[in-house]
Structure formats: C-alpha cells, structure tokens
Design a protein around this motif. Structure first.
Motif, PDB file in Angstrom:
ATOM      1  N   ALA A  68     -10.876   2.844  14.332  1.00  0.00           N
ATOM      2  CA  ALA A  68     -10.350   4.601  14.891  1.00  0.00           C
ATOM      3  C   ALA A  68     -10.729   5.588  14.048  1.00  0.00           C
ATOM      4  O   ALA A  68     -11.308   6.247  14.860  1.00  0.00           O
ATOM      5  CB  ALA A  68      -8.487   4.554  14.811  1.00  0.00           C
ATOM      6  N   ALA A  69     -10.989   4.945  12.427  1.00  0.00           N
ATOM      7  CA  ALA A  69     -11.803   6.417  12.260  1.00  0.00           C
ATOM      8  C   ALA A  69     -13.370   6.395  13.138  1.00  0.00           C
ATOM      9  O   ALA A  69     -12.946   7.728  13.038  1.00  0.00           O
ATOM     10  CB  ALA A  69     -11.813   6.393  10.851  1.00  0.00           C
TER      11      ALA A  69
ATOM     12  N   PHE B 204      -5.067  -4.632  10.241  1.00  0.00           N
ATOM     13  CA  PHE B 204      -4.991  -3.278  10.446  1.00  0.00           C
ATOM     14  C   PHE B 204      -5.661  -2.240   9.174  1.00  0.00           C
ATOM     15  O   PHE B 204      -5.594  -1.458  10.126  1.00  0.00           O
ATOM     16  CB  PHE B 204      -2.960  -3.044   9.503  1.00  0.00           C
ATOM     17  CG  PHE B 204      -2.483  -1.135   9.884  1.00  0.00           C
ATOM     18  CD1 PHE B 204      -2.427  -1.153  10.492  1.00  0.00           C
ATOM     19  CD2 PHE B 204      -2.942  -0.827   8.528  1.00  0.00           C
ATOM     20  CE1 PHE B 204      -1.518   0.474  10.925  1.00  0.00           C
ATOM     21  CE2 PHE B 204      -1.886   1.006   8.496  1.00  0.00           C
ATOM     22  CZ  PHE B 204      -1.533   0.856   9.721  1.00  0.00           C
ATOM     23  N   ALA B 205      -6.113  -2.466   8.486  1.00  0.00           N
ATOM     24  CA  ALA B 205      -7.321  -1.413   7.862  1.00  0.00           C
ATOM     25  C   ALA B 205      -8.873  -1.557   8.312  1.00  0.00           C
ATOM     26  O   ALA B 205      -9.310  -0.714   8.924  1.00  0.00           O
ATOM     27  CB  ALA B 205      -7.371  -2.346   6.027  1.00  0.00           C
TER      28      ALA B 205
ATOM     29  N   THR C 138      -7.733  -1.682  -3.027  1.00  0.00           N
ATOM     30  CA  THR C 138      -8.870  -2.683  -1.768  1.00  0.00           C
ATOM     31  C   THR C 138      -7.785  -3.953  -1.522  1.00  0.00           C
ATOM     32  O   THR C 138      -7.742  -4.527  -0.683  1.00  0.00           O
ATOM     33  CB  THR C 138      -9.743  -3.331  -3.154  1.00  0.00           C
ATOM     34  OG1 THR C 138     -10.377  -1.823  -3.616  1.00  0.00           O
ATOM     35  CG2 THR C 138     -10.597  -4.662  -2.047  1.00  0.00           C
ATOM     36  N   THR C 139      -6.427  -4.520  -2.494  1.00  0.00           N
ATOM     37  CA  THR C 139      -5.276  -5.114  -2.673  1.00  0.00           C
ATOM     38  C   THR C 139      -4.678  -5.022  -1.163  1.00  0.00           C
ATOM     39  O   THR C 139      -4.141  -6.152  -0.661  1.00  0.00           O
ATOM     40  CB  THR C 139      -4.635  -5.361  -4.047  1.00  0.00           C
ATOM     41  OG1 THR C 139      -5.771  -5.614  -5.024  1.00  0.00           O
ATOM     42  CG2 THR C 139      -3.867  -6.652  -3.490  1.00  0.00           C
ATOM     43  N   MET C 140      -4.047  -3.890  -1.563  1.00  0.00           N
ATOM     44  CA  MET C 140      -3.856  -3.415   0.143  1.00  0.00           C
ATOM     45  C   MET C 140      -4.358  -3.399   0.970  1.00  0.00           C
ATOM     46  O   MET C 140      -3.821  -4.392   2.004  1.00  0.00           O
ATOM     47  CB  MET C 140      -2.978  -1.594  -0.307  1.00  0.00           C
ATOM     48  CG  MET C 140      -1.486  -1.920  -1.281  1.00  0.00           C
ATOM     49  SD  MET C 140      -0.940  -0.450  -1.006  1.00  0.00           S
ATOM     50  CE  MET C 140      -2.355   1.133  -2.862  1.00  0.00           C
ATOM     51  N   SER C 141      -5.470  -2.962   1.357  1.00  0.00           N
ATOM     52  CA  SER C 141      -6.661  -3.491   2.788  1.00  0.00           C
ATOM     53  C   SER C 141      -6.756  -5.428   2.647  1.00  0.00           C
ATOM     54  O   SER C 141      -6.463  -5.343   4.177  1.00  0.00           O
ATOM     55  CB  SER C 141      -7.658  -2.267   2.232  1.00  0.00           C
ATOM     56  OG  SER C 141      -7.349  -1.360   1.330  1.00  0.00           O
ATOM     57  N   THR C 142      -6.708  -5.593   1.372  1.00  0.00           N
ATOM     58  CA  THR C 142      -6.627  -7.254   1.996  1.00  0.00           C
ATOM     59  C   THR C 142      -5.426  -7.432   2.770  1.00  0.00           C
ATOM     60  O   THR C 142      -5.738  -8.226   2.864  1.00  0.00           O
ATOM     61  CB  THR C 142      -6.439  -7.453   0.444  1.00  0.00           C
ATOM     62  OG1 THR C 142      -8.795  -6.661   0.032  1.00  0.00           O
ATOM     63  CG2 THR C 142      -7.293  -9.060   0.834  1.00  0.00           C
TER      64      THR C 142
ATOM     65  N   VAL D 132      -2.912   2.809   3.052  1.00  0.00           N
ATOM     66  CA  VAL D 132      -4.165   2.413   3.378  1.00  0.00           C
ATOM     67  C   VAL D 132      -4.535   3.646   4.643  1.00  0.00           C
ATOM     68  O   VAL D 132      -5.803   3.819   4.503  1.00  0.00           O
ATOM     69  CB  VAL D 132      -4.184   1.715   4.007  1.00  0.00           C
ATOM     70  CG1 VAL D 132      -5.586   0.870   5.074  1.00  0.00           C
ATOM     71  CG2 VAL D 132      -4.011  -0.031   3.774  1.00  0.00           C
ATOM     72  N   THR D 133      -3.314   4.168   5.291  1.00  0.00           N
ATOM     73  CA  THR D 133      -4.031   5.102   6.344  1.00  0.00           C
ATOM     74  C   THR D 133      -4.582   6.007   5.428  1.00  0.00           C
ATOM     75  O   THR D 133      -5.498   6.755   5.885  1.00  0.00           O
ATOM     76  CB  THR D 133      -2.605   5.701   6.965  1.00  0.00           C
ATOM     77  OG1 THR D 133      -1.944   4.219   8.223  1.00  0.00           O
ATOM     78  CG2 THR D 133      -3.395   6.468   7.652  1.00  0.00           C
ATOM     79  N   VAL D 134      -3.973   6.826   4.471  1.00  0.00           N
ATOM     80  CA  VAL D 134      -4.302   8.019   3.563  1.00  0.00           C
ATOM     81  C   VAL D 134      -5.671   7.436   3.264  1.00  0.00           C
ATOM     82  O   VAL D 134      -6.201   8.351   3.112  1.00  0.00           O
ATOM     83  CB  VAL D 134      -3.160   8.177   2.933  1.00  0.00           C
ATOM     84  CG1 VAL D 134      -3.725   9.281   1.751  1.00  0.00           C
ATOM     85  CG2 VAL D 134      -2.178   8.660   3.031  1.00  0.00           C
ATOM     86  N   GLY D 135      -5.819   6.381   2.769  1.00  0.00           N
ATOM     87  CA  GLY D 135      -7.015   6.225   2.102  1.00  0.00           C
ATOM     88  C   GLY D 135      -8.332   6.431   3.294  1.00  0.00           C
ATOM     89  O   GLY D 135      -9.579   6.488   3.090  1.00  0.00           O
TER      90      GLY D 135
END
Length: 590
Positions: A243-244, A236-237, A227-231, A178-181
């Motif tokens: 932050a971005a 965190f996402a 998207t699944t990992m962000s959900t 998620v951080t890389v994305g």
C-alpha cells in the motif's frame, strides 16, 4: 553533583564528566541544534537548499533539526523519562552517542561544504557556527555517560548492547506499531528520492542522518522489536508495504522520481531472481544480467517495433511469456552442461556466458551475422504497453492527481514485483527450497541424503533466469529500446552483473527484503550523487569491503547466515566441558 572519583568503572565514560553534567550538556546541545535550524547558515542562495532564511528551515537545516530531535528523544529515553522507555528499554549509552553523531555529522559537513563550495569561512552566517558548536556538545556529553563496555575505549560503543526481553503487546497495538513504522519509512524514502539530482550536498547529509539514526535504532533494540512484530504479522506488514508503494506516486509532482522508482523495482526484481541462485542455492553467477537481456530482446522482437525483423505485435502478456520462456530456455541450455561445476569454475563459466551474449547481440547486425538485433544500434521505437484498454504511455487523471507514464509503469512493476516475491517466498519455504539450502550448506552431504544436486540446481538456475526475463520485458518497454551496452559484467551504469550481485550481497542473501533494499541503495545513491558516476565501481568496491568487514551477512540478515558469520558463544560451554572431561580422564589414567 557526583564526583567522578566515586564512580565505579561501569559508571564512567571516556570523558571525566559526571552524568549529572553530561545529560544536561546533551540536552543543551540538542536544543541548540534544533534552534540553529531556524537561523541563517549562509548569506547567499548559491548554496543548495537556500539556507539564508530565518525562521524557515530548508534542505540540510531540516536534517539537522530532525537529528537534534532524535538526539533529545534518545537522551530522554536513556534518562528514564516516563513514556519513552520503549525507545531504549535497557538505558544503553550507545544509541545516544550514535544519534548525536548524526547531528554532528550533518552540521559539520554542511559548514565545511559551504566553506569549500563558496570559497571560505566568511560565507558562514551565525546559524552555521551555532549548529556546529551545538552539535558537538551532545557528542561530548554522550562520551561522558556510562561506558557500554568499560575498558574497550571507542570500540566498545560499536558493539550492540544486550536488550531486556521485550514485553508483549496486544495484536492491535503491534499492528499499529507496524503501520507507524511503514508510514515513517514511506516519509523517509519520499524525502530522499525527492532531493534534486544536482543537490548532492543535501543528499549526502540525508545519508549521514539515515546511517547514524538507523545505527542508533539497532543499538536501542527498537529495530529488532519492529522486525519481530512485522514477522509475527507478516501478511499485514506485506500488505502495508504494498500500500505504501502504491501511495508513493501520488506524493510526487515530478514524474522523474516515478521513473527512478520503476528502475529500482526492475533491478530489485532481477536481484530477487539472482537471490535464488546465489542466496538460496549458493551458486556464484557472474553473468546473470544476460538473462535480463534475453528477456528484453525477446520482448522487443515481438512487441511491434518497426525495427524488429519479425513484424509481429504481441499483447503484453504474450510478450512477457515470450521473454520468460526465452530466458528459461537459455537458463536450461547454459545450466545443463555447466552446473556440474562448482565454485570458481562455475563463476568463470557464467561470466563467459554473459560476455558471449553481449558480443553475440552486438554482432547480429547484418554484417557480422544475420540482421536480428541491429547490433550496437539495438531495437528502438518499442511501443508502450496497453492493458485493459489503458495505454501506459499516456497520463491518467484520478481526481486531483495526474499520473504520468512512469507512474503507470510503476504500478505495473509493483504487481510484477509482488508476484516475484510470492514465487520467491513460496519456493524458499517449499521442499525444493529446503533442498536449495541443503545444497548451499554442503552439496556432498545433501547428495548423500538423497537430494539430486544437479536437478535442484538446474531448477534454481531456470527459475531465476525466467524471473529476470520477466523484468526484462518491462524494461524494454520503459526504455523504448534495447541495446547491448548495459549487459556486461561491470559498466558505468546499471544494469550489470556486478550491480545485481552487489545488491544481493549488500542487502542480505537469502532474504526477500534484502535485495529490494540493496537495489534501492545502489541505484538511488549514484542517481542522486552525480559526481560519483565516474567512480561507481570504486564506490561499489569500498562499500563491499566495509560491509564484509563489519556486517558480512548484509544489512538485512538471514538468521542462519548471521549465526554463521558471528561468534555467538554457543559452543563455549561444550568446548569447556570437553576439556574438563579430557583432564579428568588423564588424571584417572595417571
């Protein structure tokens, strides 16, 4: 080498080439495209981006290099190269074709643009010809790979291929992904917004690469997995996205780009408020921009402008509450007598309210009515906001970074947008939010189940209006003035109701990130493509027609609406069972 006559239909592509030839052809074309970016594409620096230097890619050459590298990566993933299986776990062909089309589109567009802008093919250097020929090879090679849906022709490449169930990763690995994305998203957005406003050719190439590359990621299943990992790690996402956005001003040396970011956040915040009314409750509001105007005018009247008839200077928090309260009152006053209407009737009434607001503030000039808004001249010289001793109109230095006026307002809008997102998500997940969705799906059934439809709709209308008013208070200070011209249904430039409604529909109704993305695209594209400003409404219309045809649920789809708009085959088995039972009953009766 495999003979194409021995291949099964599922192994044949549209072109009669064996896979043993197609894959090297794609690799050669991708490497050639990358190499061409280090060559000169034209002899004169008159074409935007200065494509005349050998060994130093610039402008559209950088985009061609990125597209060629993506094509090579997708080919290696489809070729089952160890370590890249995560990019295309099903080994689908369409991601390779789509990324190949991104390189083909940007290279051929550049060659044609050079010839048209500079007056003929004689202005193309060898690098441009190499890029055009090399970018064509991966497209031909991808069309020779196994067809994703044999017998359907080119149309078969548009359908999303089935993906295997993804393996599970550790929570730490998912957060890293998620951080890389998020970091890649920040890089892409920063590059796009950093393109000069008069360099429309480079921005068109940027859009071409983004569209086809994102399409390829959708077909490879990578975007769904992200998207699944962000959900799964929603908090965190969200923190990473915030932050971005905070980091973004520090990446810009031009405060004008921060101004674009401020306006995007203002319109995205208003679109989120409209999303409550349209996306969650299903009420078509065509005059929503009037609530933005009410908040802007209310803040302008109490913020210390010398042209305000009320010589008062509220602090920002009081001016913001005044703008929200004024919009809330107008939302209740307009919604009270009109929300008993449905469908087209409600849309017509809200459209009329928007026009009444614009005409009213235009006539409160001291001649046609009392001198409150100064009519077409508007209220000007609105002072900058001061918070905690900081004047947001002044530049501030942090270490080696200097943040200008618009960067300061960008940070303020980030806080306000975060508050609005929190309000939206909490309201949507609450009891009242479920009532909104029930009203949207079937108001008659919801009323029969005990939901007070009028009260629920009035709450949605009032909440959406107050959020628009909050954004309006900031917009008045950012622009130093307010005037009636922008607050109409459709205009030459945002904000207007058509823009806001298009942002919600384009991004995805009922979602949080959909209006944010929709507002970003609809504001950034006309800003960077200056020649399109006279055809903005035409562009809106074409974009919405294409969207309704190919993705009616929006770019970022709400799961419920996605199931509504697309046939999933879930009813096939019950339907066949019912027919079989009917046939059995008929036979038994006979």
């Amino acid at each position: 080498m495999t003979d194409t006559t021995l291949q099964t239909p599922a192994e044949r592509g549209l072109l009669p080439l064996p896979a043993a030839v197609a894959r090297p052809l794609i690799a050669v074309g991708a490497v050639g495209t990358i190499a061409s970016a280090f060559m000169s594409w034209t002899w004169t620096p008159d074409f935007p981006g200065n494509l005349t230097i050998y060994g130093y890619p610039a402008g559209l050459q950088i985009l061609a290099l990125v597209a060629g590298a993506l094509t090579l990566l997708h080919l290696l993933a489809q070729w089952r190269v160890k370590g890249l299986g995560w990019l295309n776990p099903s080994g689908a062909t369409s991601p390779v074709l789509l990324t190949a089309l991104s390189a083909f589109a940007v290279c051929w567009f550049t060659g044609i643009a050079i010839a048209v802008d500079l007056g003929g093919l004689v202005n193309l250097d060898p690098g441009a010809y190499v890029a055009m020929v090399a970018s064509l090879l991966p497209v031909l090679g991808a069309l020779a790979l196994p067809h994703p849906a044999p017998g359907t022709g080119l149309k078969g490449y548009l359908g999303k291929p089935e993906q295997p169930r993804p393996g599970t990763l550790s929570p730490l690995a998912e957060r890293a992904a998620v951080t890389v994305g998020t970091a890649l998203g920040l890089i892409v957005f920063t590059y796009g917004i950093g393109i000069n406003d008069d360099d429309s050719e480079t921005f068109i190439g940027f859009l071409l690469v983004c569209v086809f590359a994102a399409w390829g990621l959708v077909h490879s299943g990578l975007l769904d997995r992200y998207t699944t990992m962000s959900t799964r790690h929603k908090g965190f996402a969200a923190c990473l996205a915030f932050a971005a956005a905070v980091i973004f001003p520090f990446t810009q040396s031009n405060d004008h780009n921060a101004n674009i970011g401020v306006n995007i956040l203002i319109f995205a915040t208003v679109a989120l408020g409209l999303n409550i009314v349209v996306g969650l409750t299903g009420l078509l509001d065509l005059g929503y921009v009037a609530f933005l105007g009410v908040g802007a005018y209310a803040a302008a009247l109490v913020s210390g402008s010398e042209y305000s008839p009320f010589q008062v200077h509220f602090p920002f928090w009081a001016a913001a509450l005044t703008g929200m309260a004024a919009s809330l009152v107008f939302g209740v006053l307009i919604g009270g007598p009109t929300l008993r209407l449905r469908g087209d009737y409600l849309a017509i009434v809200t459209l009329g309210f928007g026009e009444i607001f614009r005409i009213t503030v235009n006539n409160l000039d001291g001649d046609s009515g009392p001198n409150i808004t100064r009519g077409p001249n508007g209220i000007t010289q609105i002072p900058d906001i001061q918070l905690f001793g900081f004047n947001l109109g002044d530049s501030h230095t942090f270490g080696s970074f200097t943040l200008g006026r618009f960067a300061n307002y960008l940070f303020l809008m980030l806080i306000i947008t975060a508050i609005v997102v929190l309000v939206f998500t909490r309201a949507a997940d609450s009891r009242i939010g479920r009532s909104w969705i029930a009203i949207r799906e079937d108001e008659t059934a919801a009323t029969a189940m005990g939901i007070n439809g009028f009260r629920v709709k009035l709450v949605a209308f009032a909440l959406g209006a107050s959020l628009a008013g909050l954004a309006g208070t900031v917009m008045a200070h950012v622009n130093y003035s307010v005037n009636p011209q922008p607050y109409q249904f459709a205009g030459a430039a945002p904000p207007n109701s058509a823009f806001l409604l298009a942002a919600v529909v384009l991004g995805g109704m009922g979602t949080v990130s959909g209006p944010l993305l929709g507002a970003s695209l609809l504001y950034l594209i006309p800003e960077k493509l200056q020649f399109m400003q006279n055809y903005e409404l035409l562009a809106f219309g074409v974009a919405l027609i294409l969207l309704m045809r190919f993705r009616p649920e929006g770019i970022i789809a709400n799961r419920r609406r996605k199931l509504e708009f697309h046939e999933t085959g879930q009813l096939d088995v019950p339907a066949q069972t019912t027919l079989s039972e009917d046939a059995a009953v008929t036979k038994a009766g006979a």
